[in-house]
Design an enzyme around this catalytic site. Sequence first.
Site, PDB file in Angstrom:
ATOM      1  N   GLU A  29      -3.541   0.314  -9.075  1.00  4.85           N
ATOM      2  CA  GLU A  29      -2.581   1.499  -9.194  1.00  4.85           C
ATOM      3  C   GLU A  29      -1.253   0.725  -9.437  1.00  4.85           C
ATOM      4  O   GLU A  29      -0.919  -0.175  -8.867  1.00  4.85           O
ATOM      5  CB  GLU A  29      -2.513   2.209  -7.898  1.00  4.85           C
ATOM      6  CG  GLU A  29      -1.684   3.349  -7.924  1.00  4.85           C
ATOM      7  CD  GLU A  29      -1.653   4.076  -6.383  1.00  4.85           C
ATOM      8  OE1 GLU A  29      -1.750   3.365  -5.627  1.00  4.85           O
ATOM      9  OE2 GLU A  29      -1.797   5.394  -6.657  1.00  4.85           O
TER      10      GLU A  29
ATOM     11  N   SER B  77       0.817  -1.274  -0.081  1.00  2.00           N
ATOM     12  CA  SER B  77       0.171   0.096   0.162  1.00  2.00           C
ATOM     13  C   SER B  77       0.805   1.394  -0.034  1.00  2.00           C
ATOM     14  O   SER B  77       0.378   2.351  -0.199  1.00  2.00           O
ATOM     15  CB  SER B  77      -0.786   0.178   1.218  1.00  2.00           C
ATOM     16  OG  SER B  77      -1.808  -1.205   1.214  1.00  2.00           O
TER      17      SER B  77
ATOM     18  N   HIS C 222      -1.035  -2.614  -7.102  1.00  4.28           N
ATOM     19  CA  HIS C 222      -1.660  -2.096  -5.948  1.00  4.28           C
ATOM     20  C   HIS C 222      -3.342  -2.397  -6.153  1.00  4.28           C
ATOM     21  O   HIS C 222      -3.838  -1.345  -6.480  1.00  4.28           O
ATOM     22  CB  HIS C 222      -1.309  -0.806  -5.328  1.00  4.28           C
ATOM     23  CG  HIS C 222      -1.900  -0.421  -4.178  1.00  4.28           C
ATOM     24  ND1 HIS C 222      -2.224   0.892  -3.754  1.00  4.28           N
ATOM     25  CD2 HIS C 222      -2.393  -1.143  -3.101  1.00  4.28           C
ATOM     26  CE1 HIS C 222      -2.663   0.980  -2.759  1.00  4.28           C
ATOM     27  NE2 HIS C 222      -3.045  -0.151  -2.069  1.00  4.28           N
TER      28      HIS C 222
ATOM     29  N   ASN D 117      -2.912   6.283  -1.377  1.00  5.18           N
ATOM     30  CA  ASN D 117      -2.663   6.362   0.188  1.00  5.18           C
ATOM     31  C   ASN D 117      -1.944   7.562   0.620  1.00  5.18           C
ATOM     32  O   ASN D 117      -2.070   8.007   1.637  1.00  5.18           O
ATOM     33  CB  ASN D 117      -1.953   4.930   0.622  1.00  5.18           C
ATOM     34  CG  ASN D 117      -2.958   4.189   0.696  1.00  5.18           C
ATOM     35  OD1 ASN D 117      -4.115   4.113   1.400  1.00  5.18           O
ATOM     36  ND2 ASN D 117      -2.461   2.668   0.283  1.00  5.18           N
TER      37      ASN D 117
END
Length: 269
Positions: A139, A106, A127, A177
């Site tokens: 991602e 992440s 991701h 994130n």
Amino acid sequence: MGSGIAQVAARSGLMVALTDIKEEFVERGLSQVSSSLQRDVDKGRLTAEAKREILARIKPAASLDSLADVDFVVEAVTEDLKAKSDLLKAVARIVRPNTILASNTSSISITTLASATGRPDRFIGMHFMNPVPVMKLVEIIRGAATSDQTYETTRALAESFGKTAVEVNDAPGFVSNRVLMPMINEAIFAVYEGVASVKAIDEIMKLGMNHPMGPLQLADFIGLDVCLAIMNVLHDGFNDSKYRPCPLLKKYVSAGWLGRKTGKGFYEY
Ligand SMILES: NC(=O)c1ccc[n+]([C@@H]2O[C@H](COP(=O)([O-])OP(=O)(O)OC[C@H]3O[C@@H](n4cnc5c(N)ncnc54)[C@H](O)[C@@H]3O)[C@@H](O)[C@H]2O)c1
């Protein structure tokens, strides 16, 4: 996350080897896949026969040696640099030289993880979002040495799973994130400082910002340990106090209140 990734890969027609530190964890993953597919059967989106076929394509792998012949690996272990590096190093020794290794991290640097593998050109961030079978985005993060061929193969793989791939460069927390987790952390600070109740904060963000889940409900869903690990990566990576994890988040993780997976976080389950 690992079982979700296995599910979308098997559903796209690929053969999958699923492994974990203990066989019972692999079994738990397989039963999660089975329940998730059953929901689709119940809703008429999948036949019972197709469900059986998808499940049959996921082979429980008792050890890493079972990965010797795979074409592509997605690592989805605990969000910890050492745990990931140690595992990736071991996997790189087992798989064929041209096998691509991807991490579902992440937030951890793809360039750093790549260096543990001795094949940084064939290493990439892939991701997925939670829950994997539902969420459209993958991602895709290029490390400093990721080759164009590795990127293209990974993008095509994500698309064959029915996902939309979005390319980003390597930076702490990538894009998803870096933007999401400070918002969640700020919501936790609002609880910590007594600005409003957990329920009020979530209601404000759901009704006011049109978010499908409030940030605290989402934090419980992601796992508070994962949220803390990501904030620590942002804090260390940018060396900026604006990313300091809220003391209340640290306290909950120390107490073992990790959210939905332990039955208690900001809510009780
Ligand atoms: N939870 C989320 O919403 C979310 C979303 C996107 C990405 N991720 C990332 O996915 C990864 C996994 O997250 P999760 O929420 O599924 O965590 P989790 O703790 O639920 O699962 C991690 C799994 O990895 C296994 N594991 C740990 N060390 C291992 C090793 N050395 N070899 C084999 N298996 C090992 C554990 O037994 C466990 O089954 C993390 O990198 C996380 O940041 C999580």
